[in-house]
Design a protein around this motif. Structure first.
Motif, short mmCIF file in Angstrom:
data_model
loop_
_atom_site.label_atom_id
_atom_site.label_comp_id
_atom_site.label_asym_id
_atom_site.label_seq_id
_atom_site.Cartn_x
_atom_site.Cartn_y
_atom_site.Cartn_z
N MET A 1 0.89 -1.22 0.03
CA MET A 1 0.00 0.12 0.03
C MET A 1 0.86 1.41 0.17
N ASP A 20 3.57 0.43 2.76
CA ASP A 20 2.93 -0.75 3.48
C ASP A 20 3.35 -0.33 5.27
N GLY A 21 3.34 0.73 5.66
CA GLY A 21 3.44 1.07 6.91
C GLY A 21 5.08 0.68 7.42
N ASN A 124 7.99 -0.53 15.65
CA ASN A 124 6.59 -0.72 15.75
C ASN A 124 6.44 -0.77 17.27
N TYR A 311 -1.58 6.14 7.22
CA TYR A 311 -1.48 4.67 7.07
C TYR A 311 -2.16 4.09 8.12
N HIS A 312 -1.66 4.13 9.47
CA HIS A 312 -2.11 3.55 10.68
C HIS A 312 -3.72 3.73 10.97
N CYS A 313 -4.00 4.99 10.78
CA CYS A 313 -5.56 5.35 11.28
C CYS A 313 -6.31 4.72 10.08
N PHE A 314 -5.90 4.75 8.80
CA PHE A 314 -6.75 3.95 7.69
C PHE A 314 -6.97 2.32 7.99
N LYS A 315 -5.80 1.97 8.48
CA LYS A 315 -5.80 0.59 8.80
C LYS A 315 -6.65 0.27 9.87
N LYS A 316 -6.69 0.80 10.80
CA LYS A 316 -7.52 0.89 12.05
C LYS A 316 -8.93 1.04 11.69
N GLU A 317 -9.12 2.11 10.92
CA GLU A 317 -10.48 2.57 10.77
C GLU A 317 -10.81 3.17 9.36
N PRO A 318 -10.94 2.28 8.35
CA PRO A 318 -11.17 2.74 7.02
C PRO A 318 -12.05 3.73 6.71
#
Ligand code: KG4
Ligand code: ZN
Length: 335
Positions: A1, A20-21, A124, A311-318
Protein backbone atom coordinates in the motif's frame (compact mmCIF):
# COMPACT_ATOMS: atom_id res chain seq x y z
CA UNK A 1 0.00 0.00 0.00
CA UNK A 2 1.53 3.33 -1.10
CA UNK A 3 0.62 6.48 0.85
CA UNK A 4 1.35 10.02 -0.33
CA UNK A 5 1.63 12.35 2.67
CA UNK A 6 1.18 16.12 2.29
CA UNK A 7 1.96 18.67 5.04
CA UNK A 8 1.69 22.48 4.84
CA UNK A 9 0.43 23.53 8.29
CA UNK A 10 3.05 26.19 9.03
CA UNK A 11 6.24 27.05 7.15
CA UNK A 12 7.42 23.72 5.70
CA UNK A 13 6.08 22.51 2.36
CA UNK A 14 6.44 18.74 2.55
CA UNK A 15 5.50 15.55 0.72
CA UNK A 16 6.51 11.93 1.38
CA UNK A 17 5.85 8.43 0.07
CA UNK A 18 5.42 5.66 2.67
CA UNK A 19 5.01 2.00 1.69
CA UNK A 20 3.17 -0.73 3.61
CA UNK A 21 3.55 0.99 6.98
CA UNK A 22 7.29 0.26 7.06
CA UNK A 23 9.30 1.78 4.18
CA UNK A 24 9.78 5.50 3.78
CA UNK A 25 10.59 5.87 0.07
CA UNK A 26 10.94 9.66 0.04
CA UNK A 27 10.63 12.61 2.42
CA UNK A 28 10.90 16.01 0.73
CA UNK A 29 10.84 19.17 2.87
CA UNK A 30 11.11 22.70 1.52
CA UNK A 31 11.55 25.23 4.31
CA UNK A 32 10.75 28.96 4.18
CA UNK A 33 13.56 30.26 6.39
CA UNK A 34 14.70 32.67 3.66
CA UNK A 35 11.15 34.07 3.40
CA UNK A 36 10.53 34.70 7.11
CA UNK A 37 13.94 35.24 8.72
CA UNK A 38 14.02 39.00 8.20
CA UNK A 39 10.75 39.29 10.16
CA UNK A 40 11.96 37.10 13.05
CA UNK A 41 8.93 34.79 12.77
CA UNK A 42 6.43 33.27 10.35
CA UNK A 43 4.30 35.78 8.38
CA UNK A 44 1.11 33.81 7.56
CA UNK A 45 0.30 35.47 4.22
CA UNK A 46 3.86 34.97 2.97
CA UNK A 47 3.80 31.36 4.18
CA UNK A 48 0.65 30.66 2.16
CA UNK A 49 2.16 32.19 -0.98
CA UNK A 50 5.42 30.26 -0.59
CA UNK A 51 3.46 26.98 -0.22
CA UNK A 52 1.61 27.74 -3.47
CA UNK A 53 4.94 28.26 -5.25
CA UNK A 54 6.49 25.06 -3.85
CA UNK A 55 3.77 22.44 -3.40
CA UNK A 56 3.61 20.97 -6.92
CA UNK A 57 7.35 20.54 -7.30
CA UNK A 58 7.67 19.13 -3.78
CA UNK A 59 5.04 16.45 -4.55
CA UNK A 60 6.69 15.77 -7.92
CA UNK A 61 10.09 15.33 -6.23
CA UNK A 62 8.62 12.98 -3.62
CA UNK A 63 7.16 10.78 -6.38
CA UNK A 64 10.39 10.84 -8.42
CA UNK A 65 12.67 10.07 -5.46
CA UNK A 66 10.41 7.16 -4.51
CA UNK A 67 10.41 5.92 -8.12
CA UNK A 68 6.60 5.80 -8.30
CA UNK A 69 3.88 7.49 -10.35
CA UNK A 70 0.82 9.27 -9.02
CA UNK A 71 -1.32 6.47 -10.45
CA UNK A 72 0.51 3.99 -8.13
CA UNK A 73 -0.68 5.82 -4.99
CA UNK A 74 -3.37 4.04 -2.92
CA UNK A 75 -4.08 6.70 -0.29
CA UNK A 76 -3.46 10.44 0.14
CA UNK A 77 -2.94 11.56 3.73
CA UNK A 78 -3.06 15.30 4.36
CA UNK A 79 -2.86 17.67 7.33
CA UNK A 80 -6.23 19.30 8.02
CA UNK A 81 -5.18 21.34 11.07
CA UNK A 82 -4.23 22.84 13.44
CA UNK A 83 -2.04 25.49 11.86
CA UNK A 84 -2.08 28.70 9.86
CA UNK A 85 -5.17 28.87 7.68
CA UNK A 86 -3.30 30.35 4.68
CA UNK A 87 -0.81 27.47 4.89
CA UNK A 88 -3.24 24.61 5.60
CA UNK A 89 -5.50 25.54 2.68
CA UNK A 90 -2.72 25.02 0.14
CA UNK A 91 -1.89 21.41 1.03
CA UNK A 92 -5.49 20.48 1.73
CA UNK A 93 -6.81 21.89 -1.54
CA UNK A 94 -4.05 20.29 -3.59
CA UNK A 95 -4.83 16.95 -1.91
CA UNK A 96 -8.55 17.42 -2.57
CA UNK A 97 -7.86 18.26 -6.21
CA UNK A 98 -5.66 15.22 -6.75
CA UNK A 99 -8.11 12.95 -4.94
CA UNK A 100 -11.11 14.27 -6.86
CA UNK A 101 -9.41 14.06 -10.26
CA UNK A 102 -7.73 10.67 -9.75
CA UNK A 103 -10.22 8.90 -7.50
CA UNK A 104 -7.46 8.07 -4.99
CA UNK A 105 -9.04 7.98 -1.51
CA UNK A 106 -8.00 10.65 0.95
CA UNK A 107 -7.67 10.74 4.73
CA UNK A 108 -7.38 13.91 6.81
CA UNK A 109 -4.92 13.84 9.69
CA UNK A 110 -4.50 16.12 12.69
CA UNK A 111 -0.98 17.61 12.63
CA UNK A 112 -0.48 16.65 16.31
CA UNK A 113 -1.54 13.10 15.51
CA UNK A 114 1.30 13.11 12.97
CA UNK A 115 3.79 14.16 15.66
CA UNK A 116 2.44 11.62 18.19
CA UNK A 117 2.74 8.74 15.71
CA UNK A 118 6.04 9.79 14.03
CA UNK A 119 7.88 7.18 16.11
CA UNK A 120 6.22 4.46 13.95
CA UNK A 121 8.43 5.61 11.07
CA UNK A 122 11.27 3.97 13.00
CA UNK A 123 9.81 1.17 15.04
CA UNK A 124 6.68 -0.80 15.70
CA UNK A 125 6.23 0.51 19.24
CA UNK A 126 3.92 -1.34 21.60
CA UNK A 127 0.81 0.60 22.69
CA UNK A 128 -0.14 2.29 25.00
CA UNK A 129 2.46 4.99 25.65
CA UNK A 130 2.87 8.43 27.15
CA UNK A 131 3.70 11.13 24.59
CA UNK A 132 5.10 14.59 25.17
CA UNK A 133 4.45 16.70 22.07
CA UNK A 134 6.64 19.81 22.16
CA UNK A 135 6.58 22.14 19.17
CA UNK A 136 6.22 25.76 18.14
CA UNK A 137 2.46 25.69 18.75
CA UNK A 138 1.99 23.02 21.44
CA UNK A 139 3.35 21.58 24.65
CA UNK A 140 1.01 18.67 25.35
CA UNK A 141 1.10 15.43 27.30
CA UNK A 142 -1.01 12.62 25.80
CA UNK A 143 -1.97 9.12 26.78
CA UNK A 144 -1.84 7.28 23.44
CA UNK A 145 -3.97 4.13 23.70
CA UNK A 146 -4.20 3.34 20.01
CA UNK A 147 -4.29 4.83 16.52
CA UNK A 148 -6.95 7.53 16.70
CA UNK A 149 -7.27 7.09 20.48
CA UNK A 150 -5.58 9.91 22.42
CA UNK A 151 -6.32 11.47 25.80
CA UNK A 152 -4.95 14.91 26.67
CA UNK A 153 -3.37 14.88 30.15
CA UNK A 154 -1.84 18.34 30.28
CA UNK A 155 -0.94 21.31 28.09
CA UNK A 156 0.68 24.71 28.14
CA UNK A 157 -1.60 27.41 29.51
CA UNK A 158 0.29 30.12 27.60
CA UNK A 159 3.35 29.88 25.35
CA UNK A 160 4.41 26.59 23.80
CA UNK A 161 7.99 25.56 24.61
CA UNK A 162 9.11 26.09 20.99
CA UNK A 163 7.50 29.53 20.95
CA UNK A 164 9.53 30.44 24.07
CA UNK A 165 12.74 29.25 22.33
CA UNK A 166 11.89 31.37 19.27
CA UNK A 167 11.04 34.48 21.33
CA UNK A 168 14.18 34.25 23.46
CA UNK A 169 16.29 33.92 20.30
CA UNK A 170 14.55 37.00 18.91
CA UNK A 171 15.27 38.98 22.12
CA UNK A 172 18.93 38.08 21.77
CA UNK A 173 18.86 39.02 18.08
CA UNK A 174 19.91 35.50 17.06
CA UNK A 175 17.55 34.88 14.14
CA UNK A 176 14.77 32.49 13.22
CA UNK A 177 13.86 29.70 13.87
CA UNK A 178 15.32 30.23 17.32
CA UNK A 179 15.20 26.69 18.75
CA UNK A 180 18.14 25.20 16.85
CA UNK A 181 20.23 28.39 17.34
CA UNK A 182 19.63 28.45 21.13
CA UNK A 183 20.37 24.70 21.25
CA UNK A 184 23.79 25.23 19.62
CA UNK A 185 24.62 28.29 21.68
CA UNK A 186 23.57 26.59 24.95
CA UNK A 187 26.29 23.97 24.41
CA UNK A 188 28.90 26.71 24.96
CA UNK A 189 27.24 28.27 28.03
CA UNK A 190 26.78 27.52 31.73
CA UNK A 191 23.27 26.18 32.49
CA UNK A 192 23.67 27.25 36.15
CA UNK A 193 24.79 30.82 35.41
CA UNK A 194 21.30 32.30 35.85
CA UNK A 195 18.52 30.86 38.03
CA UNK A 196 15.53 31.44 35.73
CA UNK A 197 12.11 30.60 37.26
CA UNK A 198 10.36 27.25 36.72
CA UNK A 199 6.54 27.25 36.74
CA UNK A 200 5.32 24.11 38.52
CA UNK A 201 1.66 25.28 38.85
CA UNK A 202 -0.67 23.53 41.34
CA UNK A 203 0.48 20.34 43.02
CA UNK A 204 -0.08 17.38 40.71
CA UNK A 205 -0.87 19.53 37.67
CA UNK A 206 0.39 18.25 34.32
CA UNK A 207 -0.06 21.67 32.67
CA UNK A 208 2.84 23.89 31.66
CA UNK A 209 3.52 27.63 31.61
CA UNK A 210 6.48 29.27 29.89
CA UNK A 211 5.43 32.94 29.70
CA UNK A 212 6.96 33.82 33.12
CA UNK A 213 10.27 32.32 32.06
CA UNK A 214 10.16 34.26 28.80
CA UNK A 215 9.43 37.53 30.64
CA UNK A 216 12.24 36.84 33.07
CA UNK A 217 14.68 36.48 30.14
CA UNK A 218 13.32 39.74 28.68
CA UNK A 219 14.01 41.65 31.96
CA UNK A 220 17.51 40.22 32.15
CA UNK A 221 18.30 41.17 28.54
CA UNK A 222 16.88 44.69 29.11
CA UNK A 223 19.07 45.09 32.19
CA UNK A 224 22.10 43.90 30.22
CA UNK A 225 21.39 46.58 27.63
CA UNK A 226 21.44 49.15 30.43
CA UNK A 227 24.75 47.77 31.70
CA UNK A 228 23.25 46.28 34.91
CA UNK A 229 24.59 42.79 34.16
CA UNK A 230 27.11 41.27 31.76
CA UNK A 231 25.71 37.78 31.13
CA UNK A 232 26.84 36.28 27.81
CA UNK A 233 24.37 35.09 25.15
CA UNK A 234 25.76 31.59 25.71
CA UNK A 235 24.98 31.62 29.46
CA UNK A 236 21.50 33.05 28.87
CA UNK A 237 20.78 30.38 26.23
CA UNK A 238 22.11 27.55 28.42
CA UNK A 239 20.27 28.73 31.57
CA UNK A 240 17.01 29.29 29.67
CA UNK A 241 17.23 25.87 28.01
CA UNK A 242 18.00 24.22 31.36
CA UNK A 243 14.83 25.77 32.85
CA UNK A 244 12.65 24.47 29.98
CA UNK A 245 14.22 21.01 30.07
CA UNK A 246 13.86 20.66 33.86
CA UNK A 247 10.13 21.47 33.71
CA UNK A 248 9.52 19.12 30.77
CA UNK A 249 11.41 16.25 32.41
CA UNK A 250 9.75 16.64 35.85
CA UNK A 251 6.22 16.96 34.42
CA UNK A 252 6.82 13.92 32.27
CA UNK A 253 7.96 11.93 35.32
CA UNK A 254 4.83 13.08 37.17
CA UNK A 255 2.61 12.01 34.24
CA UNK A 256 4.37 8.66 34.18
CA UNK A 257 3.74 8.22 37.90
CA UNK A 258 0.06 9.24 37.57
CA UNK A 259 -0.69 7.03 34.56
CA UNK A 260 1.59 4.06 35.25
CA UNK A 261 2.53 4.01 31.55
CA UNK A 262 5.83 2.30 30.83
CA UNK A 263 6.84 3.65 27.44
CA UNK A 264 7.50 7.31 26.73
CA UNK A 265 7.75 9.14 23.39
CA UNK A 266 9.12 12.68 23.04
CA UNK A 267 8.09 14.27 19.78
CA UNK A 268 7.59 17.59 17.90
CA UNK A 269 10.17 20.21 16.85
CA UNK A 270 11.60 20.82 20.36
CA UNK A 271 12.24 17.06 20.70
CA UNK A 272 15.17 17.72 18.34
CA UNK A 273 16.80 19.72 21.19
CA UNK A 274 20.03 18.09 22.35
CA UNK A 275 19.61 19.25 25.99
CA UNK A 276 16.09 17.80 26.15
CA UNK A 277 17.22 14.53 24.59
CA UNK A 278 20.04 14.17 27.14
CA UNK A 279 17.82 15.24 30.07
CA UNK A 280 15.07 12.77 29.17
CA UNK A 281 17.56 9.98 28.50
CA UNK A 282 19.18 10.51 31.92
CA UNK A 283 15.77 10.54 33.64
CA UNK A 284 14.85 7.32 31.83
CA UNK A 285 18.06 5.60 32.87
CA UNK A 286 17.69 6.71 36.51
CA UNK A 287 14.02 5.72 36.67
CA UNK A 288 14.45 2.55 34.61
CA UNK A 289 12.05 3.20 31.75
CA UNK A 290 12.41 3.44 28.02
CA UNK A 291 12.22 6.74 26.18
CA UNK A 292 11.80 6.92 22.41
CA UNK A 293 12.66 9.87 20.19
CA UNK A 294 11.89 10.17 16.51
CA UNK A 295 15.06 11.12 14.57
CA UNK A 296 15.43 14.93 14.49
CA UNK A 297 14.22 15.08 10.85
CA UNK A 298 10.97 13.36 11.94
CA UNK A 299 10.61 15.66 14.99
CA UNK A 300 10.32 18.93 13.08
CA UNK A 301 7.46 19.30 10.58
CA UNK A 302 7.51 16.74 7.77
CA UNK A 303 5.09 14.79 5.60
CA UNK A 304 6.49 11.36 6.46
CA UNK A 305 4.74 11.53 9.86
CA UNK A 306 1.48 12.55 8.14
CA UNK A 307 1.74 9.62 5.70
CA UNK A 308 2.56 7.30 8.64
CA UNK A 309 -0.36 8.53 10.77
CA UNK A 310 -2.70 8.31 7.76
CA UNK A 311 -1.60 4.74 7.05
CA UNK A 312 -2.13 3.47 10.60
CA UNK A 313 -5.43 5.31 11.13
CA UNK A 314 -6.75 4.04 7.78
CA UNK A 315 -5.78 0.44 8.65
CA UNK A 316 -7.53 0.70 12.00
CA UNK A 317 -10.55 2.65 10.79
CA UNK A 318 -11.07 2.62 7.00
CA UNK A 319 -14.20 4.73 7.56
CA UNK A 320 -11.96 7.72 8.23
CA UNK A 321 -11.51 8.17 4.47
CA UNK A 322 -13.34 11.38 3.61
CA UNK A 323 -15.11 12.74 0.59
CA UNK A 324 -12.69 15.35 -0.82
CA UNK A 325 -15.41 17.86 -1.59
CA UNK A 326 -16.71 18.62 1.86
CA UNK A 327 -13.49 18.80 3.86
CA UNK A 328 -12.44 22.15 5.33
CA UNK A 329 -9.16 23.23 6.93
CA UNK A 330 -9.20 23.81 10.70
CA UNK A 331 -6.85 26.43 12.16
CA UNK A 332 -7.84 25.26 15.63
CA UNK A 333 -8.33 21.49 15.71
CA UNK A 334 -8.24 19.74 19.10
CA UNK A 335 -7.13 16.13 18.90
O1 KG4 B 1 7.02 20.66 15.13
P1 KG4 B 1 7.56 21.91 14.53
O2 KG4 B 1 8.51 21.77 13.36
O3 KG4 B 1 6.41 22.87 14.07
C1 KG4 B 1 5.25 23.05 14.81
O4 KG4 B 1 4.34 22.18 14.71
O5 KG4 B 1 5.24 24.03 15.57
O6 KG4 B 1 8.27 22.72 15.71
C2 KG4 B 1 8.89 23.93 15.45
C3 KG4 B 1 9.46 24.44 16.76
C4 KG4 B 1 10.06 25.84 16.63
O7 KG4 B 1 9.62 26.62 17.71
C5 KG4 B 1 11.54 25.58 16.69
O8 KG4 B 1 12.30 26.66 17.20
C6 KG4 B 1 11.60 24.37 17.60
O9 KG4 B 1 10.52 23.58 17.22
N1 KG4 B 1 12.85 23.62 17.45
C7 KG4 B 1 13.75 23.47 18.45
C8 KG4 B 1 14.84 22.75 17.92
N2 KG4 B 1 14.55 22.44 16.61
C9 KG4 B 1 13.32 22.98 16.36
N3 KG4 B 1 13.72 23.92 19.72
C10 KG4 B 1 14.79 23.65 20.49
N4 KG4 B 1 15.87 22.98 20.04
C11 KG4 B 1 15.95 22.51 18.78
N5 KG4 B 1 17.03 21.83 18.36
ZN1 ZN C 1 4.57 20.46 14.07
Amino acid sequence: MLVLGIETSCDETAAAIFRDGTDLLSNVISDQIAVHSKYGGVVPELAGRAHIEQIHQVIQQALEQAGVKLSDIDLISVTRGPGLMASLLVGLNVAKGISYASGIPMIAVNHLEGHLLAIFLQENLELPYLALGVSGGHTDLYHVSGFGDYKLLGRSRDDAAGEAFDKVAKMLGLGYPGGPIIDKMAQKGDPKAIAFPRAWLEKGSLDFSFSGLKTSVRYLVDKRRRGINKHSDEDIAASFQAAVVEVLVKKLLLAKEQTGLERVVITGGVAANSGLRTGMQNAATQNKFQVYFPEPIFCTDNAAMIACAGYHCFKKEPGRVTSPLDLDAKASFPL
